[in-house]
Design an enzyme around this catalytic site. Structure first.
Site, mmCIF file in Angstrom:
data_model
loop_
_atom_site.group_PDB
_atom_site.id
_atom_site.type_symbol
_atom_site.label_atom_id
_atom_site.label_comp_id
_atom_site.label_asym_id
_atom_site.label_seq_id
_atom_site.Cartn_x
_atom_site.Cartn_y
_atom_site.Cartn_z
ATOM 1 N N HIS A 131 0.860 -1.185 0.000
ATOM 2 C CA HIS A 131 0.000 0.000 0.000
ATOM 3 C C HIS A 131 0.896 1.235 0.000
ATOM 4 O O HIS A 131 1.962 1.258 0.626
ATOM 5 C CB HIS A 131 -0.888 0.006 1.247
ATOM 6 C CG HIS A 131 -1.409 1.369 1.622
ATOM 7 N ND1 HIS A 131 -0.814 2.145 2.596
ATOM 8 C CD2 HIS A 131 -2.450 2.093 1.141
ATOM 9 C CE1 HIS A 131 -1.477 3.285 2.704
ATOM 10 N NE2 HIS A 131 -2.470 3.276 1.842
ATOM 11 N N THR A 134 0.284 9.331 -0.977
ATOM 12 C CA THR A 134 0.752 10.650 -0.571
ATOM 13 C C THR A 134 -0.376 11.626 -0.867
ATOM 14 O O THR A 134 -1.122 11.444 -1.834
ATOM 15 C CB THR A 134 2.029 11.092 -1.318
ATOM 16 O OG1 THR A 134 1.795 11.065 -2.737
ATOM 17 C CG2 THR A 134 3.203 10.177 -0.996
ATOM 18 N N ARG A 135 -0.497 12.681 -0.058
ATOM 19 C CA ARG A 135 -1.647 13.560 -0.204
ATOM 20 C C ARG A 135 -1.363 14.939 0.394
ATOM 21 O O ARG A 135 -0.492 15.104 1.256
ATOM 22 C CB ARG A 135 -2.865 12.958 0.492
ATOM 23 C CG ARG A 135 -2.645 12.712 1.976
ATOM 24 C CD ARG A 135 -3.686 11.805 2.590
ATOM 25 N NE ARG A 135 -3.397 11.536 3.991
ATOM 26 C CZ ARG A 135 -2.561 10.597 4.416
ATOM 27 N NH1 ARG A 135 -1.951 9.822 3.530
ATOM 28 N NH2 ARG A 135 -2.339 10.422 5.695
ATOM 29 N N HIS A 165 12.504 -1.324 4.121
ATOM 30 C CA HIS A 165 12.736 -0.294 5.128
ATOM 31 C C HIS A 165 14.011 0.501 4.848
ATOM 32 O O HIS A 165 14.035 1.725 5.035
ATOM 33 C CB HIS A 165 12.806 -0.927 6.511
ATOM 34 C CG HIS A 165 11.459 -1.248 7.089
ATOM 35 N ND1 HIS A 165 10.745 -0.350 7.817
ATOM 36 C CD2 HIS A 165 10.701 -2.376 7.019
ATOM 37 C CE1 HIS A 165 9.597 -0.894 8.195
ATOM 38 N NE2 HIS A 165 9.547 -2.137 7.720
#
Length: 295
Positions: A131, A134-135, A165
């Site tokens: 998943h 960005t917003r 990671h």
């Protein structure tokens, strides 16, 4: 607070470019898969649908693109949505904004929001689901950025988790050594399923309500969260898509997908916001897997 017209356009255009880059990369994975399970199938392609949102009075309130691939030879289902919506928040959304510390929503509940959201469910159980989003969100009283990505393998590989990671850390470290541990801890907290007493996957990074007072710096940080996604994820797909799998592996995958669906329907803030603000329900719920199982 100003209208942020230029900043809104800049952010919206970048989210659309990130969407284009990811769609091209994923179709490239379909094209290059020529050995191993599912390789004899035709390469998958995204179906692109325009989404629209209308306000209560029937006026235009924005929309976007819903891009979904189903039944590919690498991706069983993957959605890459981008949208820019605006209008007036309803009572429930106003209360939610007020609870998050946004002042003045009762007097001027206008909003603007733009972003990209992605969920991928894989054919091969060895290849991890993922998943990313960005917003940017704006009201006359505040603005902020959010986003992140998290890995959701049904069959875990320590080296895959480490690569995912490490790539995110490398993209965050130029902004300060404290960013990666902060956003990793935030993801661990956010993507936790209380009723199962476990995490949804193996984590990643997550950021919300980011407003340092420096719009440009926060936007660059958000861009680097988005830029980290393809190098963090694509090598894992390239490695795992060729592995053989059996019915038992597929069963493990379906059960894990049930866990993923529970989280998205019960806890995910993006799902709740999209449905509460009248966005296209199919676009909001594209994150759900094509098949899942509960035991």
């Amino acid at each position: 607070m100003t209208d942020f017209a230029t900043e809104k356009t800049t952010a919206s255009d970048w989210f659309r470019q990130l969407r284009d880059d990811i769609v091209a990369a994923f179709e490239g994975l379909e094209d290059s898969h020529d050995t191993g399970p599912m390789a004899a199938m035709a390469p998958g392609r995204f179906e692109v649908t325009k989404t629209t949102r209308t306000s209560d009075d029937g006026s235009d309130a924005g929309g976007g693109l819903m891009s979904v691939m189903r039944g590919g030879r690498v991706f069983e289902k993957v959605g890459v949505n981008v949208s820019t919506v605006y209008g007036t928040l309803g009572d429930a959304a106003q209360r939610a904004m007020a609870a998050r510390g946004v002042p003045g929503m009762d007097s001027d509940p206008r909003f603007w929001a733009s972003g990209i959201s992605l969920v991928a469910h894989m054919q091969n159980p060895h290849a991890p689901a993922v998943h990313m989003n960005t917003r940017m969100f704006w009201t006359p009283h505040a603005w902020w950025f959010g986003g992140g990505s998290d890995l959701n393998p049904c069959i875990e590989y320590t080296e895959d988790t480490a690569h995912f990671h490490a790539t995110q850390k490398a993209h965050l470290d130029p902004h300060g050594a404290d960013w990666y541990p902060k956003l990793k801890a935030w993801a661990d907290e956010y993507f936790y399923i209380p009723h199962r007493k476990r995490a949804r996957g193996v984590g990643g990074i997550f950021m919300d309500d980011q407003n340092s007072g420096d719009w440009a710096a926060d936007f660059i940080l958000t861009q680097d969260i988005g830029r980290a996604f393809l190098p963090a994820y694509v090598p894992l797909v390239e490695k795992r898509r060729v592995q053989p799998f059996d019915d038992a592996d597929k069963d493990v995958q379906l059960v894990h997908r049930g866990l993923y669906a529970e989280y998205n329907l019960v806890y995910d803030r993006g799902t709740k916001f999209g449905l509460a603000t009248g966005h296209d329900a199919n676009a909001v719920l594209m994150s759900l897997p094509p098949l899942a199982k509960w035991v």
